[in-house]
Enzyme design. Structure first.
Site, PDB file in Angstrom:
ATOM      1  CE  LYS A 124      -4.441   0.883   0.176  1.00 25.87           C
ATOM      2  NZ  LYS A 124      -5.577   0.043  -0.237  1.00 25.87           N
ATOM      3  CG  ASP A 164      -7.210   3.255  -0.871  1.00 28.83           C
ATOM      4  OD1 ASP A 164      -7.654   2.105  -0.796  1.00 28.83           O
ATOM      5  OD2 ASP A 164      -7.270   4.047   0.098  1.00 28.83           O
ATOM      6  N   GLY A 235     -20.457   6.925   2.551  1.00 25.74           N
ATOM      7  CA  GLY A 235     -19.566   7.363   1.490  1.00 25.74           C
ATOM      8  C   GLY A 235     -20.329   7.843   0.272  1.00 25.74           C
ATOM      9  CG  PHE A 236     -19.861  11.335  -1.771  1.00 28.59           C
ATOM     10  CD1 PHE A 236     -19.275  11.639  -0.560  1.00 28.59           C
ATOM     11  CD2 PHE A 236     -19.503  12.095  -2.890  1.00 28.59           C
ATOM     12  CE1 PHE A 236     -18.353  12.686  -0.446  1.00 28.59           C
ATOM     13  CE2 PHE A 236     -18.595  13.143  -2.796  1.00 28.59           C
ATOM     14  CZ  PHE A 236     -18.017  13.434  -1.574  1.00 28.59           C
ATOM     15  N   GLY A 237     -18.177   7.917  -2.868  1.00 28.03           N
ATOM     16  CA  GLY A 237     -17.139   7.774  -3.894  1.00 28.03           C
ATOM     17  C   GLY A 237     -17.355   6.538  -4.756  1.00 28.03           C
ATOM     18  CG  ASN A 238     -14.631   3.458  -7.448  1.00 26.29           C
ATOM     19  OD1 ASN A 238     -14.290   2.426  -6.872  1.00 26.29           O
ATOM     20  ND2 ASN A 238     -14.892   3.504  -8.736  1.00 26.29           N
ATOM     21  CB  VAL A 239     -16.359   1.849  -2.559  1.00 27.82           C
ATOM     22  CG1 VAL A 239     -16.914   0.625  -1.867  1.00 27.82           C
ATOM     23  CG2 VAL A 239     -14.867   1.681  -2.850  1.00 27.82           C
TER      24      VAL A 239
END
Ligand code: 2IT
Length: 445
Positions: A124, A164, A235-239
């Protein structure tokens, strides 16, 4: 040395590395019995070797912002373990990034990657750079400066970074562009690339889709489906986006999303337009979710609050580590939650996990649930190596297969005497055995 002594030593050696110690503690607790039953692990000091990264590169990043000011950030790459394949794992760009967080993420990645069935080790990287409010040019200059150091230690067969939090398609483009300039080769080190320059179909959706495929199998152990279920996401991102897409396709109703500024409750549930709007919200680079209610006034915004007080059948944290604590877990249980699937990395605190386990609620940990992201990264590497691309259906079918085999591994090692499935135990033991046995085969290195 027994597991407890190893942990105590580690706490003395790395005091203050809270997230890293938390992640190690959880894995060691799960594998203690297996470790005690297999003296070959202790003889080869497998745990002592597994809990320390192979190496860490730390470097300074200097870049110039749009106002002409010099900015300085710190970057790291943690190359944790390469027993089963090249180091593999994302780059996190967020002001909270420090070595404890990158070591926890790298450690988790070892077992997650082992579970995918693909040959990938764990790593990472990241920086305390804050993308919030930065222009495209500032992002580019930072990414290029970051790569001026990182390029030396990565390569298609040594270490393959990816996205990430804070690192998406745009950042990967800038980083990979600089890598190619310096290395003068096109082997595809980096996954999450754009489709025109070596990326894989389904990679943007993969973490969310994989998480939903895994959760679907959790539901199936109770002859249940997503049809008509109310689901809380954070959340509100890619995932969050990928999860919402697949959940709604399978008949679920997603009623919450969230940001650092609070959460949105949308009683009617997210539809295609609203899910698409998440991409625009993310691209605005402000890291706030509040503008959602200007676009969709029927929804409500709750500033400064987390979404876990809302009544739902399924909760899926999709944001960041320790975003759901013991108190949140108690609220969810009191409101009748039936399944919790962690799509973020270590999204639930140990206290929250205890609450779910004690209430016999099925809880899937991040390293199993969110492994679809890195799994499709592995498939991107395969396509790059073959210099070919698979169709969307081909990648999706492989992702399905991988999530199924992770679920099967969890059942094998995590089913308790009363039939309850402890997915934490299952995922940790399955991942550990694969990596530990590989380390035994490879000698003391
Ligand atoms: O946490 C993760 O698994 C990721 N950020 C994806 C890593 C990858 O190499 O695709």
């Amino acid at each position: 040395m027994n597991v407890k002594e190893i942990l105590t030593n580690l706490e003395t050696k790395h005091p203050g590395e809270k997230e890293y110690l938390q992640a190690v503690h959880e894995v060691l607790e799960s594998i203690e019995t297996i470790y005690n039953e297999n003296p070959q692990y202790e003889a080869a000091k497998i745990i002592e070797r597994l809990v320390e990264p192979d190496r860490i590169l730390t470097f300074r990043i200097s870049w110039v912002d749009d106002a002409g000011n010099v900015q300085v950030n710190l970057g790291h790459r943690v190359q944790f373990n390469n027993a089963i394949g090249p180091y593999k794992g994302g780059i996190r760009l967020h002001p909270s990034v420090n070595l404890s967080i990158l070591k926890f993420l790298g450690f988790e990645q070892i077992f997650k990657n082992a579970l995918t069935t693909l040959p990938m080790g764990g790593g990472k990287g990241g920086s305390d750079f804050n993308p919030k409010g930065k222009s495209d040019n500032e992002i580019m200059r930072f990414c290029q400066a970051f790569m001026l150091e990182l390029w030396r230690v990565i390569g298609p067969n040594t270490d393959v970074p990816a996205g990430d939090i804070g690192t998406g398609g745009r950042e990967i483009g800038f980083m990979y562009g600089m890598y190619k300039k310096l290395q003068q080769e096109n082997s595809g080190v980096f996954t999450g690339k754009g489709l025109n320059w070596g990326g894989s179909l389904i990679r943007p959706e993969a973490t969310g889709f994989g998480g939903v495929y895994f959760t679907k199998e959790m539901l199936e152990t109770k002859n249940d489906t997503f049809e008509g279920k109310t689901i809380s996401l954070s959340g509100f991102g890619n995932v969050t986006w990928g999860s919402a897409l697949k959940l709604t396709e399978l008949g679920g109703k997603v009623v919450t999303i969230s940001g650092p500024d609070g959460y949105i409750y949308d009683e009617k549930g997210l539809d295609a337009d609203k899910i698409h709007y998440l991409l625009l919200l993310r691209a605005s680079n402000n890291d706030i979710v509040a503008p959602y209610v200007q676009e969709f006034p029927e929804a409500k915004f709750y500033p400064g609050e987390k979404p876990w007080g809302v009544k739902c059948d399924i909760a899926m944290p999709c944001a960041t580590q320790n975003e759901l604590d013991g108190e949140d877990a108690k609220k969810l249980v009191a409101n009748g939650v039936k399944y919790v699937a962690e799509v973020s990395n270590m999204g639930c605190t140990p206290e929250a996990v205890d609450v779910f386990h004690n209430a016999k609620i099925l809880y899937g940990p991040g390293k199993a649930v969110n492994a679809g992201g890195v799994a499709v990264s592995g498939l991107e590497m395969s396509q790059n190596a073959m210099k070919m691309s698979w169709t969307k259906d081909e990648v999706d079918a492989k992702l399905h297969q991988i999530m199924h085999s992770i679920h099967t591994a969890c059942l094998k090692y995590g089913t308790e005497q009363d039939g309850y499935i402890n997915y934490v135990k299952g995922a940790n033991i399955a991942g550990f055995i694969k990596v530990a046995d590989s380390m035994l085969d490879l000698g003391i290195v």
